[in-house]
Enzyme design. Structure first.
Site, PDB file in Angstrom:
ATOM      1  N   LYS A 290     -10.601  12.941   7.309  1.00 12.61           N
ATOM      2  CA  LYS A 290     -10.195  12.581   8.669  1.00 12.61           C
ATOM      3  C   LYS A 290     -10.180  13.828   9.543  1.00 12.61           C
ATOM      4  CE  LYS A 290      -6.928   8.811   7.620  1.00 12.61           C
ATOM      5  NZ  LYS A 290      -7.638   7.727   8.320  1.00 12.61           N
TER       6      LYS A 290
ATOM      7  N   GLU B 203      -9.569   3.606   1.675  1.00 14.29           N
ATOM      8  CA  GLU B 203      -8.987   3.700   0.322  1.00 14.29           C
ATOM      9  C   GLU B 203      -7.901   2.658   0.084  1.00 14.29           C
ATOM     10  OE1 GLU B 203      -7.835   5.281   2.857  1.00 14.29           O
ATOM     11  OE2 GLU B 203      -5.688   4.950   2.601  1.00 14.29           O
TER      12      GLU B 203
ATOM     13  N   ASP C  37      -2.807  10.208   3.323  1.00 12.76           N
ATOM     14  CA  ASP C  37      -4.205   9.806   3.468  1.00 12.76           C
ATOM     15  C   ASP C  37      -4.963  10.845   4.287  1.00 12.76           C
ATOM     16  OD1 ASP C  37      -6.616   8.546   3.667  1.00 12.76           O
ATOM     17  OD2 ASP C  37      -5.926   6.893   4.946  1.00 12.76           O
TER      18      ASP C  37
ATOM     19  N   ARG D 265      -7.693  -0.517   0.715  1.00 17.78           N
ATOM     20  CA  ARG D 265      -8.170  -1.776   0.128  1.00 17.78           C
ATOM     21  C   ARG D 265      -8.504  -1.601  -1.349  1.00 17.78           C
ATOM     22  NH1 ARG D 265     -12.786  -2.167   4.599  1.00 17.78           N
ATOM     23  NH2 ARG D 265     -11.140  -1.055   5.697  1.00 17.78           N
TER      24      ARG D 265
ATOM     25  N   ASP E 158       1.440   6.429   5.308  1.00 17.46           N
ATOM     26  CA  ASP E 158       0.487   5.449   4.774  1.00 17.46           C
ATOM     27  C   ASP E 158       1.011   4.759   3.507  1.00 17.46           C
ATOM     28  OD1 ASP E 158      -1.900   4.183   5.368  1.00 17.46           O
ATOM     29  OD2 ASP E 158      -3.139   5.556   4.190  1.00 17.46           O
TER      30      ASP E 158
ATOM     31  N   LYS F 154       0.845  -1.193   0.000  1.00 16.03           N
ATOM     32  CA  LYS F 154       0.000   0.000   0.000  1.00 16.03           C
ATOM     33  C   LYS F 154       0.882   1.245   0.000  1.00 16.03           C
ATOM     34  CE  LYS F 154      -3.354   2.614   2.827  1.00 16.03           C
ATOM     35  NZ  LYS F 154      -4.288   2.611   3.975  1.00 16.03           N
TER      36      LYS F 154
ATOM     37  N   ASP G 226     -12.358   6.988   3.029  1.00 17.52           N
ATOM     38  CA  ASP G 226     -11.197   6.778   3.900  1.00 17.52           C
ATOM     39  C   ASP G 226     -10.800   5.299   3.955  1.00 17.52           C
ATOM     40  OD1 ASP G 226      -9.136   7.487   5.542  1.00 17.52           O
ATOM     41  OD2 ASP G 226     -10.377   7.763   7.341  1.00 17.52           O
TER      42      ASP G 226
END
Ligand code: BES
Ligand code: MN
Ligand code: ZN
Length: 503
Positions: free
Chosen positions: A277, A349, A270, A351, A288, A265, A347
């Protein structure tokens, strides 16, 4: 971007009288609340007077405890750094405790370019643990300071051991140096701020770093991603002016018979996207992309070690930003391979980009796929900040957990409960990107499982590592682990590749 300075590791015999260095590191046991020196290179008189000083200073021998003392008779070195080993008896000392002690000492050396490490080192395994600890602990990140620290970083470490002439040592010392460099480079990438490290600049950094190694790098830009149907990467990354990239890094030695695909990833930042967030603590979301950094440095280390196994790293790079072109809750994305996903929360995201990566990697029919991601806050609720969750096909999961135990990285197996599967059904698309909140780390893994391909009607063996907590240390440094980017899981992935190559 990647700045890991060079460190020379060598082994020397136990007669250190004539050896010079800036600092000499000694280890102490925690015996009845008192520090006792082990593996002392000095006479028993000198050693007991050192112990008296340690007692006077309140040293106990607990892990991470450092006591500085002036040099003593029997050595030319003017500064002694005494590190707690954290155990009462030498026989109890595990390789990981030794690795941490050596790393903690290396990390806390404040003004030494050269150091001698006189720690318990009666076997090649122990020398290797000390070498790894030093290579992991000696790290500094100051790429963005206008004035750099005047204090030197450790450049040369000599490890005192009775097995200095063992023929197995050179390969183990080289391995320690390679692993250390890979982990430190991973930390550099994680620590890089998101205005410096974004998908395009990350791809460039990968290309630059790979030039000196037998690696093939392919970068898919946003146009190519659109042409090939990478709806997850584009749906997540399309809202940012920094457009997404898929980077493939291949190490393919001619004689290899096995192939591992590693999918990381790489959300360079993020914000949560439209499902923004909260502001507090958001800066940590520059980390991230830790999974992408880890898979990249794993394939680089495997190449440097010349392992006989094909490894392909897939870096799923995107920046998750709110904006006029961002995905909205309720939007449906068509992922690579054709499955559709309703995005109920932008959020979730990770996956989405990982689904594209898993589906693309599957087309190459690897023998094993391992994906690694800072995927869920639920990982930290379940396992805490230092222990990664591993889930997926049972054998790969078991093997990875066993390997992580051997290398000293904390990880624990988690299930893929079938009752979570209905929770990611969507009213309008094949799947929804969020589901049951309870056990959210597993819900995310159940989602990823849908994108693991088949070869001849059989699912490709796969495991998923969620290291949301372990990837980035917002607490204090400990052992060989610094604050901020940790480089966690690189050693597990390299060791897994070593084992597969050997079988
Ligand atoms: N990158 C985060 C997960 C994360 C949180 C990593 C904190 C490290 C520290 C991920 O993209 C995320 O936002 N996950 C959501 C998923 C939820 C919306 C289903 C989460 O865990 O809250
Ligand atoms: Mn998120
Ligand atoms: Zn994320």
């Amino acid at each position: 971007m990647i700045n890991s300075s060079d460190l020379t590791l060598s082994a020397i015999g136990t007669d250190i009288k004539r050896k010079s260095a800036d600092t000499l590191v000694l280890g102490v046991l925690k015996t009845d609340g008192k520090a006792t020196v082990v593996a002392s290179p000095f006479t028993s008189e000198t050693t007991s007077s050192l112990e008296q000083s340690l007692t006077a200073l309140g040293a106990t021998g607990k892990a991470d405890e450092v006591t500085l003392l002036p040099g003593v008779e029997g050595s030319k070195v003017k500064v002694l750094l005494v590190i707690g080993l954290g155990v009462a008896e030498l026989a109890e000392l595990t390789n990981e405790q030794l690795r941490r002690a050596a790393g903690s000492a290396a990390r806390q050396l404040s003004n030494a370019k050269t150091a001698i490490f006189a720690l318990p080192s009666d076997s090649v395994e122990r020398v290797a643990a000390i070498a790894e600890g030093i290579a992991l602990g000696s790290y500094r990140y100051e790429n963005h300071r206008s004035t750099k620290s005047e204090k030197p970083v450790l450049a040369e470490a000599q490890i005192v051991t009775s097995v200095a002439t063992s023929k197995d040592l050179p390969a183990l010392l080289k391995r320690a140096a390679v692993l250390g460099r890979a982990v430190r480079a991973t930390r550099d990438l994680i620590n890089a701020p998101a205005n410096v490290l974004y998908p395009e600049s990350f791809a460039t950094a990968v290309k630059d770093y790979s030039k000196s190694l037998p690696l093939k790098v392919t970068v898919l830009d946003e146009k190519r991603l659109a042409k090939d149907g990478f709806g997850g990467l584009l749906g997540v990354g399309g809202g940012s002016v920094r457009q997404p990239r898929l980077v493939k890094v291949e190490y393919s030695p001619a004689k290899a018979t096995k192939h591992i695909a590693l999918i990381g990833k790489g959300i360079t930042f993020d914000t949560g996207g439209t499902s923004l967030k909260p502001a507090a603590g958001m800066h940590a979301m520059k980390s991230d992309m830790s999974g992408a950094a880890a898979v990249f440095q794993t394939v680089a280390a495997v190449a440097e070690l010349g392992l006989n196994i094909k490894v392909t790293a897939w870096l799923c790079l995107a920046e998750n930003m709110p904006g006029g072109a961002s995905t909205r809750p309720g939007d449906v994305l068509t992922m690579f391979g054709g499955k559709t996903v309703e995005v109920l929360n932008t959020d979730a995201e990770g996956r989405l980009v990982m689904a594209d990566g898993l589906a693309a990697a599957s087309l190459e029919k690897p023998d094993v796929m391992i994906d690694i991601a800072t995927l869920t806050g639920a990982q930290m609720l379940a396992l805490g900040l230092r222990t990664a969750g591993i889930m997926g096909e049972s054998q790969v999961t078991k093997d990875l957990v066993a390997v992580s135990d051997q290398v000293g990285e904390l990880a624990w197996p988690m299930p893929l409960p079938e009752e979570l599967r209905p929770s990611i059904e969507s009213q309008v698309a094949d799947l929804a990107n969020i589901g049951e909140r309870m056990g959210g780390m597993m819900t995310a893994a159940v989602f990823l499982n849908e994108f693991v391909g088949e070869v001849d009607g059989k699912k490709i063996p796969w495991a998923h590592i969620d290291f949301a907590g372990p990837a980035f240390n917002e607490g204090s440094a400990w052992g060989y682990t610094p604050k901020n980017g940790t480089g966690s899981q690189v050693r597990t992935l390299v060791a897994y590749a070593e084992q597969l190559a050997a079988n």
